[in-house]
Design an enzyme around this catalytic site. Structure first.
Site, PDB file in Angstrom:
ATOM      1  N   ASN A 162       0.821  -1.218   0.000  1.00  0.00           N
ATOM      2  CA  ASN A 162       0.000   0.000   0.000  1.00  0.00           C
ATOM      3  C   ASN A 162       0.856   1.270   0.000  1.00  0.00           C
ATOM      4  O   ASN A 162       0.643   2.168  -0.804  1.00  0.00           O
ATOM      5  CB  ASN A 162      -0.919  -0.014   1.222  1.00  0.00           C
ATOM      6  CG  ASN A 162      -1.983   1.066   1.145  1.00  0.00           C
ATOM      7  OD1 ASN A 162      -2.724   1.122   0.178  1.00  0.00           O
ATOM      8  ND2 ASN A 162      -2.034   1.923   2.132  1.00  0.00           N
TER       9      ASN A 162
ATOM     10  N   THR B  62       7.456  10.623   7.785  1.00  0.00           N
ATOM     11  CA  THR B  62       7.331  10.405   9.228  1.00  0.00           C
ATOM     12  C   THR B  62       8.690  10.391   9.921  1.00  0.00           C
ATOM     13  O   THR B  62       9.706  10.013   9.316  1.00  0.00           O
ATOM     14  CB  THR B  62       6.642   9.047   9.480  1.00  0.00           C
ATOM     15  OG1 THR B  62       6.786   8.688  10.856  1.00  0.00           O
ATOM     16  CG2 THR B  62       7.244   7.922   8.660  1.00  0.00           C
TER      17      THR B  62
ATOM     18  N   TYR C 200       6.657   0.147   8.587  1.00  0.00           N
ATOM     19  CA  TYR C 200       5.992   1.428   8.329  1.00  0.00           C
ATOM     20  C   TYR C 200       7.038   2.486   7.963  1.00  0.00           C
ATOM     21  O   TYR C 200       6.952   3.141   6.915  1.00  0.00           O
ATOM     22  CB  TYR C 200       5.192   1.852   9.561  1.00  0.00           C
ATOM     23  CG  TYR C 200       4.692   3.273   9.490  1.00  0.00           C
ATOM     24  CD1 TYR C 200       3.723   3.644   8.572  1.00  0.00           C
ATOM     25  CD2 TYR C 200       5.218   4.256  10.338  1.00  0.00           C
ATOM     26  CE1 TYR C 200       3.279   4.957   8.487  1.00  0.00           C
ATOM     27  CE2 TYR C 200       4.776   5.562  10.269  1.00  0.00           C
ATOM     28  CZ  TYR C 200       3.815   5.908   9.336  1.00  0.00           C
ATOM     29  OH  TYR C 200       3.386   7.211   9.257  1.00  0.00           O
TER      30      TYR C 200
ATOM     31  N   LEU D 106      -2.039   7.867  21.479  1.00  0.00           N
ATOM     32  CA  LEU D 106      -2.165   8.196  22.901  1.00  0.00           C
ATOM     33  C   LEU D 106      -3.284   9.200  23.203  1.00  0.00           C
ATOM     34  O   LEU D 106      -4.091   8.957  24.104  1.00  0.00           O
ATOM     35  CB  LEU D 106      -0.821   8.722  23.432  1.00  0.00           C
ATOM     36  CG  LEU D 106      -0.842   9.121  24.906  1.00  0.00           C
ATOM     37  CD1 LEU D 106      -1.180   7.921  25.794  1.00  0.00           C
ATOM     38  CD2 LEU D 106       0.495   9.725  25.309  1.00  0.00           C
TER      39      LEU D 106
HETATM   40  N1  UDP Z   1       1.167   5.014  24.348  1.00  0.00           N
HETATM   41  C1  UDP Z   1       0.719   4.415  25.505  1.00  0.00           C
HETATM   42  N2  UDP Z   1      -0.526   3.800  25.490  1.00  0.00           N
HETATM   43  C2  UDP Z   1      -1.326   3.796  24.376  1.00  0.00           C
HETATM   44  C3  UDP Z   1      -0.865   4.426  23.203  1.00  0.00           C
HETATM   45  C4  UDP Z   1       0.397   5.028  23.220  1.00  0.00           C
HETATM   46  O1  UDP Z   1       1.418   4.403  26.518  1.00  0.00           O
HETATM   47  O2  UDP Z   1      -2.425   3.227  24.424  1.00  0.00           O
HETATM   48  C5  UDP Z   1       2.491   5.664  24.325  1.00  0.00           C
HETATM   49  C6  UDP Z   1       3.449   5.053  23.325  1.00  0.00           C
HETATM   50  O3  UDP Z   1       4.175   4.003  23.926  1.00  0.00           O
HETATM   51  C7  UDP Z   1       4.342   6.255  22.987  1.00  0.00           C
HETATM   52  C8  UDP Z   1       3.392   7.446  23.121  1.00  0.00           C
HETATM   53  O4  UDP Z   1       2.309   6.998  23.907  1.00  0.00           O
HETATM   54  O5  UDP Z   1       5.354   6.392  23.944  1.00  0.00           O
HETATM   55  C9  UDP Z   1       2.851   7.928  21.782  1.00  0.00           C
HETATM   56  O6  UDP Z   1       2.343   6.806  21.069  1.00  0.00           O
HETATM   57  P1  UDP Z   1       1.400   6.949  19.812  1.00  0.00           P
HETATM   58  O7  UDP Z   1       0.951   5.562  19.448  1.00  0.00           O
HETATM   59  O8  UDP Z   1       0.366   7.978  20.082  1.00  0.00           O
HETATM   60  O9  UDP Z   1       2.348   7.544  18.694  1.00  0.00           O
HETATM   61  P2  UDP Z   1       3.761   7.005  18.116  1.00  0.00           P
HETATM   62  O10 UDP Z   1       4.814   7.570  19.050  1.00  0.00           O
HETATM   63  O11 UDP Z   1       3.725   5.536  18.072  1.00  0.00           O
HETATM   64  O12 UDP Z   1       3.825   7.648  16.776  1.00  0.00           O
END
Ligand code: UDP
Length: 333
Positions: free
Chosen positions: A96, A121, A145, A194
């Site tokens: 994709n 990203t 990704y 998050l």
């Molecule tokens: N995170 C968390 N619990 C969740 C989702 C995310 O503790 O349910 C943490 C994750 O480990 C990272 C931060 O929040 O440290 C941001 O994660 P997100 O998935 O929002 O974005 P990413 O950093 O993966 O792009």
């Protein structure tokens, strides 16, 4: 600069960041056409121009859209974005994200459309060797990704040499928040990021799991650079303007430059919502670096872009407003 009467094709314009970019383009006086398969996007998020319902991998359909709508530039958002899934199912990400982007570029080359803004990203950097992360930081992704986005970034100079397609790759840090007017917001299923997860928990949904509290950071949780989706959208307009005016290809980090911990985000959600966020500590999530934040001066200097609403309070307040008005996303009203 004179307004370009030709339209901008926004692939993935029914999705989270693409729909906000379509709005920013519309506001800037650009004609907008959205191309989206609606596999992950939402018809209700397409408000600023016509929708062409098609797969980006369908070169003929993309060519037709470029011709029919007299397109002068493409912003390419259509991609899968779940890092964890990309580890389990890399084929989806290569097919994709890589093949899809190459199809769009192939169609552009065939139709002589020569401006491309690419949604990239910070995951292209992988495990940081220094922070803040500047654009010259080595790019060594640790999941498919990030690899899929980097593969496209690496293809871009070749498409410029061969077909004259100039491009800007925008490397986002953590996109969050929602349209301050309340028209658009985040609606992924399942929600994994998050800010929307913490809001979901505060609103009585699934409790939040904190993925690790034993990182080498002040409060033990990961530090990330949250940037408001409307600021990202504005950066796309600025990138397109620069591409048209200056004509120089490049890559830019988009972040606020300010790191926030998972606990700080939770505290902000509790303040804004005036509710508690039920949570537990869970194991670290594979592939999560402890600290990621941007050195974003290059975008400020060269694109004249500055985030306007990327403070944590505005991010959470706009996301909360969206969630309250649309607890089930676009389909729930
Ligand atoms: N995170 C968390 N619990 C969740 C989702 C995310 O503790 O349910 C943490 C994750 O480990 C990272 C931060 O929040 O440290 C941001 O994660 P997100 O998935 O929002 O974005 P990413 O950093 O993966 O792009």
């Amino acid at each position: 600069m004179a307004a370009d009467p030709r339209a901008v094709l926004v692939t993935g314009g029914a999705g989270y960041i693409g729909s906000h970019a379509a709005k920013a383009l519309h506001r800037a006086g650009r004609r907008v056409v959205v191309l989206d398969s609606l596999v992950a996007g939402h018809r209700a998020a397409v408000r600023f121009g016509p929708l062409v319902e098609a797969e980006v991998a369908d070169v003929e359909a993309v060519r037709r859209a470029l011709r029919d709508h007299d397109i002068g530039a493409v912003m390419h958002f259509a991609a899968f974005l779940d890092v964890g899934e990309s580890v389990r199912a890399p084929v989806r990400y290569y097919r994709n994200n890589v093949t899809g982007a190459l199809s769009v570029l192939e169609a552009m080359a065939a139709e002589s459309v020569r401006c491309f803004v690419f949604s990239s990203t910070c995951a292209t950097y992988g495990e940081p060797i220094e922070t803040p992360i500047g654009e010259h930081h080595p790019q060594a992704p640790i999941n498919s990704y990030g690899e899929s986005k980097l593969a496209v970034e690496r293809a871009l100079p070749h498409f410029e040499r061969a077909y004259g397609i100039r491009s800007i790759a925008l490397r986002y840090f953590n996109a969050a928040g929602a349209d301050p007017d309340g028209e658009l917001g985040e609606d992924h299923s399942p929600e994994i990021h998050l800010v929307p997860r913490a809001i979901e928990a505060a609103a009585g949904g699934r409790p939040l799991e904190i993925f690790g509290d034993d990182y080498p950071t002040p409060d033990g949780t990961c530090l990330r650079d949250y940037v408001h989706v409307s600021d990202l959208a504005d950066a796309h307009v600025a990138a397109l303007d620069a591409l048209v005016a200056v004509g120089r290809s490049g890559a830019y980090n988009l972040g606020s430059g300010r790191p926030h911990s998972v606990r700080e985000v939770i505290a902000q959600v509790e303040t804004v919502t005036d509710r508690s966020v039920p949570r537990s500590i869970a194991p670290r999530r594979p592939g999560d670096p402890a600290i990621l934040y941007a050195a974003a001066q290059k975008a400020r200097a060269e694109l004249h872009w500055a985030p306007r609403c990327s403070d944590l309070e505005t991010i959470v307040a706009t996301a909360w407003r969206w969630h309250r008005a649309h607890p089930h996303g676009y389909h729930g009203g």
